[in-house]
Design an enzyme around this catalytic site. Structure first.
Site, PDB file in Angstrom:
ATOM      1  CD  GLU A 260     -19.079 -45.848  89.906  1.00  0.00           C
ATOM      2  OE1 GLU A 260     -18.615 -44.791  90.374  1.00  0.00           O
ATOM      3  OE2 GLU A 260     -18.526 -46.960  90.056  1.00  0.00           O
TER       4      GLU A 260
ATOM      5  CD  GLU B 137     -15.253 -43.570  86.744  1.00  0.00           C
ATOM      6  OE1 GLU B 137     -15.390 -43.853  85.534  1.00  0.00           O
ATOM      7  OE2 GLU B 137     -16.227 -43.469  87.524  1.00  0.00           O
TER       8      GLU B 137
HETATM    9  N1  COA Z   1     -14.436 -32.923  90.466  1.00  0.00           N
HETATM   10  C1  COA Z   1     -14.047 -31.685  90.827  1.00  0.00           C
HETATM   11  N2  COA Z   1     -14.098 -30.617  90.007  1.00  0.00           N
HETATM   12  C2  COA Z   1     -14.566 -30.820  88.766  1.00  0.00           C
HETATM   13  C3  COA Z   1     -14.994 -32.086  88.322  1.00  0.00           C
HETATM   14  C4  COA Z   1     -14.916 -33.164  89.236  1.00  0.00           C
HETATM   15  N3  COA Z   1     -15.305 -34.384  88.889  1.00  0.00           N
HETATM   16  N4  COA Z   1     -15.394 -31.982  87.043  1.00  0.00           N
HETATM   17  C5  COA Z   1     -15.245 -30.694  86.710  1.00  0.00           C
HETATM   18  N5  COA Z   1     -14.752 -29.984  87.741  1.00  0.00           N
HETATM   19  C6  COA Z   1     -14.489 -28.545  87.780  1.00  0.00           C
HETATM   20  C7  COA Z   1     -13.361 -28.130  86.844  1.00  0.00           C
HETATM   21  O1  COA Z   1     -12.105 -28.242  87.469  1.00  0.00           O
HETATM   22  C8  COA Z   1     -13.729 -26.702  86.547  1.00  0.00           C
HETATM   23  O2  COA Z   1     -13.322 -25.918  87.642  1.00  0.00           O
HETATM   24  P1  COA Z   1     -12.799 -24.408  87.436  1.00  0.00           P
HETATM   25  O3  COA Z   1     -13.941 -23.684  86.807  1.00  0.00           O
HETATM   26  O4  COA Z   1     -12.452 -23.976  88.796  1.00  0.00           O
HETATM   27  O5  COA Z   1     -11.610 -24.518  86.524  1.00  0.00           O
HETATM   28  C9  COA Z   1     -15.260 -26.718  86.550  1.00  0.00           C
HETATM   29  O6  COA Z   1     -15.635 -27.885  87.285  1.00  0.00           O
HETATM   30  C10 COA Z   1     -15.876 -26.799  85.175  1.00  0.00           C
HETATM   31  O7  COA Z   1     -15.281 -27.871  84.455  1.00  0.00           O
HETATM   32  P2  COA Z   1     -14.873 -27.737  82.911  1.00  0.00           P
HETATM   33  O8  COA Z   1     -14.203 -28.997  82.541  1.00  0.00           O
HETATM   34  O9  COA Z   1     -14.140 -26.472  82.691  1.00  0.00           O
HETATM   35  O10 COA Z   1     -16.306 -27.611  82.245  1.00  0.00           O
HETATM   36  P3  COA Z   1     -16.868 -28.265  80.915  1.00  0.00           P
HETATM   37  O11 COA Z   1     -18.257 -27.814  80.815  1.00  0.00           O
HETATM   38  O12 COA Z   1     -15.932 -28.023  79.785  1.00  0.00           O
HETATM   39  O13 COA Z   1     -16.849 -29.847  81.154  1.00  0.00           O
HETATM   40  C11 COA Z   1     -17.238 -31.920  82.326  1.00  0.00           C
HETATM   41  C12 COA Z   1     -17.641 -30.426  82.144  1.00  0.00           C
HETATM   42  C13 COA Z   1     -18.022 -32.459  83.480  1.00  0.00           C
HETATM   43  C14 COA Z   1     -17.555 -32.699  81.053  1.00  0.00           C
HETATM   44  C15 COA Z   1     -15.723 -31.994  82.595  1.00  0.00           C
HETATM   45  O14 COA Z   1     -15.399 -31.113  83.636  1.00  0.00           O
HETATM   46  C16 COA Z   1     -15.247 -33.364  82.994  1.00  0.00           C
HETATM   47  O15 COA Z   1     -15.002 -34.198  82.145  1.00  0.00           O
HETATM   48  N6  COA Z   1     -15.065 -33.576  84.310  1.00  0.00           N
HETATM   49  C17 COA Z   1     -14.505 -34.803  84.824  1.00  0.00           C
HETATM   50  C18 COA Z   1     -15.539 -35.867  84.884  1.00  0.00           C
HETATM   51  C19 COA Z   1     -14.947 -37.115  85.465  1.00  0.00           C
HETATM   52  O16 COA Z   1     -13.878 -37.545  85.083  1.00  0.00           O
HETATM   53  N7  COA Z   1     -15.664 -37.725  86.382  1.00  0.00           N
HETATM   54  C20 COA Z   1     -15.214 -38.936  86.990  1.00  0.00           C
HETATM   55  C21 COA Z   1     -14.384 -38.613  88.162  1.00  0.00           C
HETATM   56  S1  COA Z   1     -13.660 -40.068  88.810  1.00  0.00           S
END
Ligand code: COA
Length: 695
Positions: free
Chosen positions: A108, A128
């Site tokens: 966004e 989301e």
């Molecule tokens: N907010 C807060 N913490 C987040 C986050 C977010 N949007 N996205 C990831 N994290 C944190 C995870 O909880 C994890 O924390 P930890 O190491 O303490 O367990 C750390 O970041 C790494 O995330 P992880 O998912 O283990 O890494 P990855 O490399 O496998 O994947 C992403 C990375 C970004 C693809 C995945 O974390 C993801 O899909 N995140 C959510 C994205 C999302 O939905 N964004 C929209 C939010 S409304």
């Protein structure tokens, strides 16, 4: 210039670069908007700055809003919308430079910039919906203005990110940068610095909107997101974006976002998001625990389970040797495996070349000694202690010294199996769920002597093969099946009291489970549960089980595999009540002197989830599961418990633990001491997890 710790400012002649430094994923946490706004204000005021580049430090662009802040009151939440507004009205060109994942609020933010450039490997998405919310900072209005309504809906409703190469074709990315991203983005910014008017997505019109398209989307989400709130809100907002001025959608989006964020569904999905990540952490096991290198895998048994297990490793590019006792069984197993792959190819999920590549990694054999080169051997043979012990004694003699010996048992004592080997520290349980190539859960059973290295290796391996690995301790049924056993008992009692099997299943379907307990029993095979009940009765010196379900098994109906069990099935595998089975149940009640009563759907769901929660509390207290969150992850990924309800233990907190205790007592159960204590103290299982983590 003013700097905040999370956003660095650096000048590249007339270009100001704002680098977001909020590891690990540059989430939009408190401090990020302040830093961006300060940078933008400085750039606006400085005549020497012609354009601004926004980039992420470390491994990624912004991966979304900071989910941890979702519980905060609106005023305290990081001001993503304000930042987006400032960008949209910014008097100089802005360029978002994307690498890693530009997700949610990250995309966004990029959409509010005048331009977007990306490395070819970047991925862009609005995920989301997976957290029960919706894009809340202009995404529902801006994405359809760039990629059209259909594609925007696809992206927002699936939550699946697209590669930057596709984004380039769609016009979502203006330029792909092959070399250094920062350098390329600064060069791009310099090229567009003088261009006026500044392109703004919010000023574009929406292409491709028709009433039929929205009607089709609404119909589709009834199936794909049954019972969920946020997908319908997303469709409403995209329709608004397509039919009304941008500003109107922008305002509505803020309100709908808050509605979704405050919903129990979003709380449930957020809980599972963090619980899944937490479950990967094992207390006492450091990140520096040495791992074994798994280069080749052996699987014993080419039946449904063994074949499914093998596919996981083949899919990950690992060679598998699969052993059977007869050529016929081996051929049958292999042809099922090939058919599975070919049917994926027909659906377009795999190329035929890929099918051949995977099959070529498979070595079928009748010789156990061919497993001598495997680094991990998993047995999936008949569930019998004597058989398993004999097998492990043999494996111990032929496997390489460093090999991990794993059992896929779902009920047997892994300590007892390990004890027949000379290397119990190398023995572990890897409990796959059927169909093993599809279900995401892997219960990793840590036996008394399993070494840290073996455990950590198996956790890493789970991730490598795309599974969610959860560590559990040794007990009958481990976590999932131990709970499902109680659940099955309660479901049978409900029928005994007067509910029909259809009513029980329908109530659980309405709760969001794809299958109710009896649909599940018919699929798994009635004889399986019956054999377990007989075994338990023998162990306890009790008479042979003779409930209504046992009587159905004795009629020879064993479920879907024999064409029918509790239900009949047509070609589409849809269950239909069977009059004879209904009569059998009625006769059973009459024999027991039960006057059937009407049982409401509410009572059914409360009693069934109540028994899951109660057994879960015992499992937690005994330390068989490390955290309540682990149990929820197990139930969501292994048993189809709806993620938007957060799993059974989370759902207990939503209902209030006191109410669960009262329900259990009302229906003749003894609440687990841990459940009673937490209820008395007004706590939830999340509180318990925090207590245990603190030690
Ligand atoms: N907010 C807060 N913490 C987040 C986050 C977010 N949007 N996205 C990831 N994290 C944190 C995870 O909880 C994890 O924390 P930890 O190491 O303490 O367990 C750390 O970041 C790494 O995330 P992880 O998912 O283990 O890494 P990855 O490399 O496998 O994947 C992403 C990375 C970004 C693809 C995945 O974390 C993801 O899909 N995140 C959510 C994205 C999302 O939905 N964004 C929209 C939010 S409304």
């Amino acid at each position: 210039m003013t700097q905040t710790p999370l956003v660095e400012q650096s000048r590249h002649d007339d270009i100001l670069v704002l680098t977001i430094q909020n590891p690990p994923v540059n989430a939009f946490s408190p401090g990020v908007p302040e830093g961006l706004k300060a940078g933008l204000s400085a750039a606006a005021a400085d005549e020497g700055i012609a354009a601004v580049v926004i980039i992420g430090g470390g491994r990624t662009f912004v991966a979304g809003a900071d989910i941890k802040t979702f519980g905060l009151p609106r005023e305290q939440a990081p001001d993503l919308r304000g930042t987006v507004q400032q960008l949209d009205a910014f008097p100089k060109p802005t360029v978002a430079a994307l690498h890693g994942t530009a997700l949610g609020g990250g995309l966004e933010l990029a959409l509010a910039c005048a331009y977007r450039v990306a490395v070819p490997g970047a991925r862009l998405g609005l995920p989301e919906v997976k957290l029960g919310v919706l894009p809340g900072a202009g995404g529902t209005g801006r994405l359809p203005r760039v990629v059209g309504v259909q594609k925007a809906l696809d992206m927002m409703l699936s939550g699946t990110p697209i590669p930057a190469t596709e984004a380039r074709e769609l016009g979502l990315v203006d330029e792909l940068i092959e070399g250094d991203l920062l350098e390329g983005a600064v060069a791009f910014a310099r090229r567009v610095a003088g261009q006026r008017p500044i392109p703004r997505v919010s000023e574009r019109s929406v292409q491709g909107a028709t009433p039929e398209l929205f009607a089709a989307a609404r119909e589709a989400i009834q199936k794909s997101h049954r019972g969920q709130l946020s997908p319908a809100l997303i469709v409403d907002l995209v329709e608004l974006a397509a039919t009304r001025p941008f500003e109107e959608g922008w305002q509505a989006e803020a309100q709908k976002f808050m509605e979704a964020r405050e919903s129990p569904q979003s709380r449930g999905l957020r809980h599972i998001f963090f619980a899944e990540r937490e479950s990967a952490k094992i207390p006492g096991l450091g990140k520096d625990t040495p791992l074994l290198n798994i280069r080749a895998v052996g699987v014993i048994g080419a039946g449904t389970m063994g074949g499914g297990i093998a596919m996981n490793f083949l899919n990950a590019g690992l060679p598998v040797t699969i052993v059977e006792t007869s050529q016929e069984a081996l051929d049958r197993g292999l042809s099922v495996l090939r058919r599975n792959y070919e049917s994926s190819a027909k659906k377009g999920r795999l190329t035929l070349d890929e099918v051949e590549r995977r099959m070529a990694l498979l070595t079928p054999t009748l010789e156990m000694t061919d497993l001598g080169g495997a680094d991990l051997i998993i047995e999936a043979v008949f569930e019998d202690m004597a058989v398993k012990k004999a097998l492990f004694t043999r494996l111990d003699g032929l496997a390489r010294d460093s090999a991990i010996l794993a059992t896929n048992t779902s009920t047997l004592d892994v300590n007892e199996i390990a004890a027949v080997t000379s290397r119990p520290e190398q023995v572990i349980g890897l409990h796959f769920f059927s169909p093993a190539n599809v279900m995401k859960l892997l219960e990793i059973v840590r036996a008394e002597k399993t070494s840290d290295t073996v455990l950590a290796t198996c956790m890493a391996l789970a991730r490598r093969i795309g599974k969610v690995g959860v560590v559990v301790g040794v007990c009958d049924g481990f976590v999932g099946n131990r709970m499902v056993h109680r659940y099955g008992e309660e479901a049978r009692r409900l029928v005994e009291e007067g509910a029909s099997p259809e009513a029980v299943d329908a109530a659980m379907n309405a709760l969001g489970l794809p299958m109710g307990p009896f649909q599940m029993t018919d699929m798994a095979g009635l004889d399986i549960g019956y054999a377990i009940r007989v075994h338990r009765a023998q162990q306890r010196g009790e008479p042979e089980p003779d409930g209504w379900l046992d009587r159905i098994v004795k009629t020879g109906r064993k479920g879907q595999k024999t064409g029918g069990g509790i239900y009949d099935y047509d070609d589409t595998r849809r269950p239909r009540p069977n009059a004879d089975m209904q009569a059998l149940i009625e006769a059973y009640r009459a024999e027991k002197g039960v006057t059937p009563r009407t049982v409401s759907a509410d009572e059914i769901t409360r009693r069934l989830t109540g028994t899951l929660i109660n057994e879960g509390a015992r499992i937690l207290d005994e330390g068989i599961a490390q955290r309540a969150g682990d149990i929820d992850v197990i139930y969501v990924y292994g048993y189809g418990f709806p993620a938007y309800r957060g799993g059974p233990m989370h759902s207990a907190g939503e209902q209030g633990l006191q109410r669960v205790v009262e329900d259990l007592k009302q229906y003749g159960h003894t609440p687990a001491p841990l459940l009673e204590r937490l209820a008395r103290e007004g706590k939830t299982f999340a509180d318990f997890d925090r207590e245990r983590a603190r030690g």
